[in-house]
Scaffold this motif. Structure first.
Motif, PDB file in Angstrom:
ATOM      1  N   LEU A  36      71.042  -3.388  73.012  1.00 28.40           N
ATOM      2  CA  LEU A  36      71.966  -2.644  73.809  1.00 28.40           C
ATOM      3  C   LEU A  36      72.077  -1.569  73.059  1.00 28.40           C
ATOM      4  CD1 LEU A  36      73.750  -5.601  71.944  1.00 28.40           C
ATOM      5  CD2 LEU A  36      72.351  -5.346  74.477  1.00 28.40           C
ATOM      6  N   TRP A  37      71.468  -0.979  71.909  1.00 25.39           N
ATOM      7  CA  TRP A  37      72.268   0.547  71.617  1.00 25.39           C
ATOM      8  C   TRP A  37      72.040   1.300  73.098  1.00 25.39           C
ATOM      9  CZ3 TRP A  37      75.002   3.533  69.551  1.00 25.39           C
ATOM     10  CH2 TRP A  37      74.127   5.452  69.572  1.00 25.39           C
ATOM     11  N   PRO A  38      71.119   1.513  73.854  1.00 23.81           N
ATOM     12  CA  PRO A  38      71.870   2.801  75.255  1.00 23.81           C
ATOM     13  C   PRO A  38      72.140   2.733  75.761  1.00 23.81           C
ATOM     14  CG  PRO A  38      69.700   1.708  75.072  1.00 23.81           C
ATOM     15  CD  PRO A  38      69.824   0.621  74.093  1.00 23.81           C
ATOM     16  N   LEU A  39      72.932   1.430  75.724  1.00 19.06           N
ATOM     17  CA  LEU A  39      74.074   0.500  76.617  1.00 19.06           C
ATOM     18  C   LEU A  39      75.387   0.935  76.057  1.00 19.06           C
ATOM     19  CD1 LEU A  39      72.799  -2.394  78.120  1.00 19.06           C
ATOM     20  CD2 LEU A  39      72.990  -0.883  79.398  1.00 19.06           C
ATOM     21  N   THR A  53      82.455  -3.598  72.691  1.00 20.33           N
ATOM     22  CA  THR A  53      82.222  -2.469  73.008  1.00 20.33           C
ATOM     23  C   THR A  53      81.352  -2.167  74.505  1.00 20.33           C
ATOM     24  OG1 THR A  53      83.678  -1.079  71.488  1.00 20.33           O
ATOM     25  CG2 THR A  53      82.481   0.132  73.446  1.00 20.33           C
ATOM     26  N   VAL A  54      80.604  -2.751  74.289  1.00 28.40           N
ATOM     27  CA  VAL A  54      79.624  -2.636  75.074  1.00 28.40           C
ATOM     28  C   VAL A  54      79.636  -3.821  76.078  1.00 28.40           C
ATOM     29  CG1 VAL A  54      77.391  -4.244  73.782  1.00 28.40           C
ATOM     30  CG2 VAL A  54      76.922  -2.653  75.124  1.00 28.40           C
ATOM     31  N   ASP A 102      69.728   6.637  66.602  1.00 29.66           N
ATOM     32  CA  ASP A 102      69.707   4.428  66.978  1.00 29.66           C
ATOM     33  C   ASP A 102      70.739   4.220  66.423  1.00 29.66           C
ATOM     34  OD1 ASP A 102      69.734   4.280  64.619  1.00 29.66           O
ATOM     35  OD2 ASP A 102      67.029   4.587  64.582  1.00 29.66           O
ATOM     36  N   PHE A 103      71.075   2.891  66.707  1.00 33.82           N
ATOM     37  CA  PHE A 103      72.128   1.888  66.559  1.00 33.82           C
ATOM     38  C   PHE A 103      72.393   2.221  64.595  1.00 33.82           C
ATOM     39  CE2 PHE A 103      73.990  -1.797  65.581  1.00 33.82           C
ATOM     40  CZ  PHE A 103      75.762  -1.811  66.073  1.00 33.82           C
ATOM     41  N   CYS A 107      79.944  10.148  67.051  1.00 33.43           N
ATOM     42  CA  CYS A 107      79.280   9.871  66.089  1.00 33.43           C
ATOM     43  C   CYS A 107      78.258   8.734  67.651  1.00 33.43           C
ATOM     44  CB  CYS A 107      79.007   8.232  65.426  1.00 33.43           C
ATOM     45  SG  CYS A 107      80.718   9.149  64.190  1.00 33.43           S
ATOM     46  N   ALA A 108      78.781   8.331  68.446  1.00 35.17           N
ATOM     47  CA  ALA A 108      77.596   8.229  69.430  1.00 35.17           C
ATOM     48  C   ALA A 108      76.690   9.723  70.351  1.00 35.17           C
ATOM     49  CB  ALA A 108      77.830   7.635  70.662  1.00 35.17           C
ATOM     50  N   ARG A 109      77.512  11.338  69.967  1.00 33.23           N
ATOM     51  CA  ARG A 109      76.606  11.639  70.930  1.00 33.23           C
ATOM     52  C   ARG A 109      75.472  11.928  69.789  1.00 33.23           C
ATOM     53  NH1 ARG A 109      83.011  13.797  71.247  1.00 33.23           N
ATOM     54  NH2 ARG A 109      83.049  13.689  74.143  1.00 33.23           N
TER      55      ARG A 109
END
Length: 387
Positions: free
Chosen positions: A230-233, A294-295, A269-270, A263-265
């Protein structure tokens, strides 16, 4: 028929769960055990390691007579709301008792919960820089003279409080936990926590001695889901959604959308993302649940609607379980769903949010999760079939 309920995740089902199902039946002197089980996403804010149908089959082979899906709107909430939603399903099916594992079965959970309900929020929650759960634990410690920090103790108290709010409360059946503690990694003879089992499975280690045969079989058959899927999504959503859109996500508050986007930027990884977002104010479980909401794009309005339309989506049953369902079908105070039609999955329908979230899980394991699926029927010790 006398019935006892258990609220669980079985992620995956292990020897400790088999013990709990057996003891619940014995201690409650029940004819049937009703398991209310989280679906494809669990309370710690993760996708379940295998899907809800596989885990329902595990439960049926281990002693449950009926497995009902816990709605996603409560499965991904704090322990208090998780407990409230699970107890509401059991009460809606007229289950007589609720059993729960705890590190101390001798505590009077009903009395402690009553004291918490009598206290005002200002008496319990004073420090807004500390997590809610920590302050609640302090309150209970002041009542019993010792810290009640074990997760299952706090969840047991949440069950007791939710139960006291019912018009006709269920009988509480505390079960003394045995073997290892929640999230433990020390291996006791024949017992290992679900968290440690998942870690072992992901590492390719042998867990044969800690799980029943059905669990081993289904773990071998299905793709294993995790945050790595799920992390890439999540990263894509955080970097492309507008801030007003993110503010509508359930449990998004206090400007967390700004922190999560930033932080996503920079996260690799997750795990790195969680470490960067973490503060003293929020637990990791709280942040994982928010990330999952969120995802999956679970908005506050979605969750509110879902919680106002409580239902019982039956995933499986035994012969005794079918008899129980037949006996309560006309008097149950919540809808009883045994086959999912397309109209139940449409926008605005009670199963829409579950279906939307499960569509993502289907992308992981390739299995249709709702439309046209019928309950599993347990017909032997280590086998189930679709009826």
């Amino acid at each position: 028929m006398r019935s006892v309920g258990i609220i669980a995740e079985f992620n995956p089902l292990h020897n400790g769960h088999v013990y709990a199902l057996t003891r619940a039946r014995q201690k409650a002197q029940a004819d049937v055990v009703i398991a209310v089980m989280s679906g494809n996403y669990v309370q710690r804010g993760e996708p379940a390691i295998v899907d809800k149908w596989a885990r329902a089959q595990m439960a049926l082979s281990a002693g449950a007579d009926v497995v009902v899906e816990l709605p996603i709107s409560v499965a991904l909430q704090s322990s208090e709301q998780f407990a409230e939603g699970g107890v509401a399903v059991l009460a809606g099916l007229h289950v007589d008792a609720i059993a729960f594992g705890t590190e101390d079965a001798s505590l009077d959970y009903a009395a402690l919960a009553a004291k918490r309900m009598q206290a005002s929020d200002t008496e319990v929650f004073r420090d807004y820089t500390r997590p809610y759960a920590s302050q609640l634990a302090d309150f209970y410690a002041s009542e019993v003279g010792k810290k009640l920090t074990a997760p299952n103790q706090m969840l047991a108290l949440a069950y007791a409080e939710a139960n006291l709010r019912l018009h006709s409360p269920l009988t509480l059946v505390p079960l003394q936990r045995t073997g290892v503690q929640h999230d433990a990694v020390n291996r006791a003879a024949g017992f290992l926590s679900a968290s440690a089992i998942r870690q072992a499975v992901f590492a390719g280690e042998d867990v044969t001695q800690y799980v029943p045969a059905m669990t081993r079989q289904l773990l071998a058959q299905q793709e294993h889901a995790s945050w790595a899927d799920l992390w890439p999504l999540l990263r894509y959503r955080l970097l492309t959604a507008t801030l007003p859109e993110l503010r509508q996500v359930d449990q998004m508050s206090e400007g967390l959308e700004y922190r999560m986007v930033a932080c996503a930027r920079t996260s690799e990884d997750f795990a790195d993302f969680l470490h960067q977002v973490k503060s003293k104010r929020y637990t990791y479980a709280r942040l994982r649940r928010l990330a999952l909401a969120t995802v999956l794009n679970l908005t506050r309005d979605d969750v509110r609607f879902d919680r106002e339309h409580v239902l019982a989506h039956v995933l499986g049953f035994t012969a005794a379980g079918r008899e129980f369902l037949h006996s309560v079908k006309k008097t149950a105070t919540i809808p009883l769903i045994t086959k999912v039609s397309s109209d139940m999955l449409a926008p605005g329908a009670p199963l829409y949010m579950t279906h939307r979230a499960d569509s993502l899980y289907t992308n992981i394991n390739g299995q249709v999760q709702n439309f046209g699926r019928k309950p599993l029927m347990q017909d032997s010790e280590f086998g189930g079939k679709t009826c």
